[in-house]
Structure formats: C-alpha cells, structure tokens
Scaffold this active site. Structure first.
Site, PDB file in Angstrom:
ATOM      1  N   ASP A 157       0.852  -1.178   0.000  1.00  0.00           N
ATOM      2  CA  ASP A 157       0.000   0.000   0.000  1.00  0.00           C
ATOM      3  C   ASP A 157       0.893   1.235   0.000  1.00  0.00           C
ATOM      4  OD1 ASP A 157       1.006   0.091   2.536  1.00  0.00           O
ATOM      5  OD2 ASP A 157      -0.923   0.064   3.552  1.00  0.00           O
ATOM      6  N   ASN A 165      -3.998  13.112  -0.391  1.00  0.00           N
ATOM      7  CA  ASN A 165      -5.351  13.597  -0.676  1.00  0.00           C
ATOM      8  C   ASN A 165      -5.664  14.881   0.077  1.00  0.00           C
ATOM      9  OD1 ASN A 165      -6.223  11.668  -2.544  1.00  0.00           O
ATOM     10  ND2 ASN A 165      -6.872  10.247  -0.947  1.00  0.00           N
ATOM     11  N   ASP A 174      -5.432  10.555  -7.175  1.00  0.00           N
ATOM     12  CA  ASP A 174      -5.735   9.697  -8.328  1.00  0.00           C
ATOM     13  C   ASP A 174      -4.530   9.572  -9.255  1.00  0.00           C
ATOM     14  OD1 ASP A 174      -8.256   9.359  -7.335  1.00  0.00           O
ATOM     15  OD2 ASP A 174      -9.235  10.744  -8.739  1.00  0.00           O
ATOM     16  N   ASP A 200      -5.811   2.371  -1.563  1.00  0.00           N
ATOM     17  CA  ASP A 200      -4.407   2.569  -1.935  1.00  0.00           C
ATOM     18  C   ASP A 200      -3.632   1.256  -1.847  1.00  0.00           C
ATOM     19  OD1 ASP A 200      -4.461   2.287   0.811  1.00  0.00           O
ATOM     20  OD2 ASP A 200      -2.821   3.703   1.152  1.00  0.00           O
TER      21      ASP A 200
END
Length: 215
Positions: A157, A165, A174, A200
């Site tokens: 991850d 974010n 993204d 993620d």
C-alpha cells in the site's frame, strides 16, 4: 478490439476459410435454385460468424464475396422486371445489407469486449479489480498446486496516502495511484498480475517465482 474470449475461440484463419467455404456452398445452392427461391439471407450466417470471431475486415471481405457469388444468379435470372437494371439494383441493395449487418455486428462486438474489460479492470489505474484478481489467483493457485510450480503473492500500500489527498486533493491522489500502477506494470513481467485491491492497496501475483526471486 479483441473479443473477451480472444485466445479461446476459433483461430481467425480457420474461421475465414470455413466462412468462405460456406459462402461458396450457399452460392452453388443459390445458383441451382435460381430466382424462384431466394436464399440471400443464408449468406448472413458465415458473414456474421466471421465478423464476430475475427473482425470487421473479415465480414466485409465475405460480404463482397457473397455479392460476387450472387452475380451468376442475377445474370441468368429469367424473372421479368419492368426495368432492365432492377436485378442489378437488387444486388447492390443486398450487398449494402450485408455491409450494414457487418458494421452493426462489429459495433456490438466492440461494445461487448469493452464492457467485459471494464468489468474486470479498475477504471482509474487500468489494473485488475479485486473480483478479477480473485478469479485469476484462484486459477493460478490451482495450476501451481497441480504442476508443483512456485508462486509468489505480494501486497503493498502507499504510505501516508491520506496526506496526499488532504494536501493535493483527490485529483493528485488519483494521479499517484495511476502512476504507481503504471510503474508496477512497467517493471514486472508480462505474465505477472497487478491488481488494485482497495483504496491505496495493490496486490501482485507472480507465477513461477519463489521468495528469493521475488525480492
């Protein structure tokens, strides 16, 4: 675009050869029956088959072949028409019909392939989605057990993804996810599988590898 069953269906050359033989056979029957009984619709069977399993060019080729095969029956017809060119006009209409059907089938084929791909891939990263990964992993595990082959599974991850974010916004997050997926695919073998398993989270399936080879 290939159909979702590409690689499991008939080989393109065999399909085209078989469909060509069907068109010629239908042409012989068409010639023998004459103009009393029209069997023009039967040409659609090999045309549609080749279009669906091979592609539009194969369908157009067979449409043209069907139009040529129909010519002797048109030239030798004894059916009276009010205009001398009516028989030829009908032939052009038939050919146009074959072509239209070919194009419609190609669009349906492309739509089916696109929907099948979308159902198996993550739209953001282009990697497999969780459902598709589970299907592939199940097959690979069974194959590995059957043939006593090594198989590696890796999970990863993105550290502090929430901060990306929060600071850069979801668009930046993204872009990061897409870049990670592309980097993974670029640096792995063609037989390896990359999937986005969660927000993620990514998971890698590495056939024919052990722990040492995967490091």
């Amino acid at each position: 675009m290939d159909a979702p069953w590409a690689g499991t269906g008939p080989r393109p050359l065999l399909v085209v050869v078989g469909a060509t033989g069907m068109v010629l056979l239908i042409g012989v029957v068409d010639y023998l029956t004459g103009s009393e009984a029209s069997i023009a619709l039967f040409y659609l069977v090999p045309i549609a088959f080749a279009t669906w399993f091979v592609g539009r060019r194969a369908g157009l080729f067979l449409s043209g072949l069907a139009g040529v095969v129909r010519l002797p029956e048109i030239w030798l017809t004894t059916h009276p028409f009010s205009r001398s060119f009516t028989a030829y006009w009908n032939a052009v209409v038939e050919l146009g019909f074959f072509v239209v059907v070919t194009c419609i089938l190609q669009m349906l084929r492309s739509t089916a392939a696109r929907e099948a791909t979308m159902a198996r891939t993550d739209p953001l990263t282009g990697a497999l989605n969780r459902r598709a990964f589970i299907e592939v992993a199940t097959r690979e595990v069974a194959r590995s057990e059957r043939y006593k082959r090594s198989l590696s599974l890796a999970y990863m991850d993105i550290d502090d993804f929430k901060k990306v974010n929060d600071v850069g916004g979801h668009e930046e997050g993204d872009r990061l996810l897409a870049e990670v997926a592309e980097t993974l695919k670029r640096n792995l073998r063609s037989v390896d599988v990359v999937a986005r398993y969660g927000g993620d989270e990514f998971v890698l399936l590495l056939p024919e590898t052990d722990d040492a080879a995967a490091d």
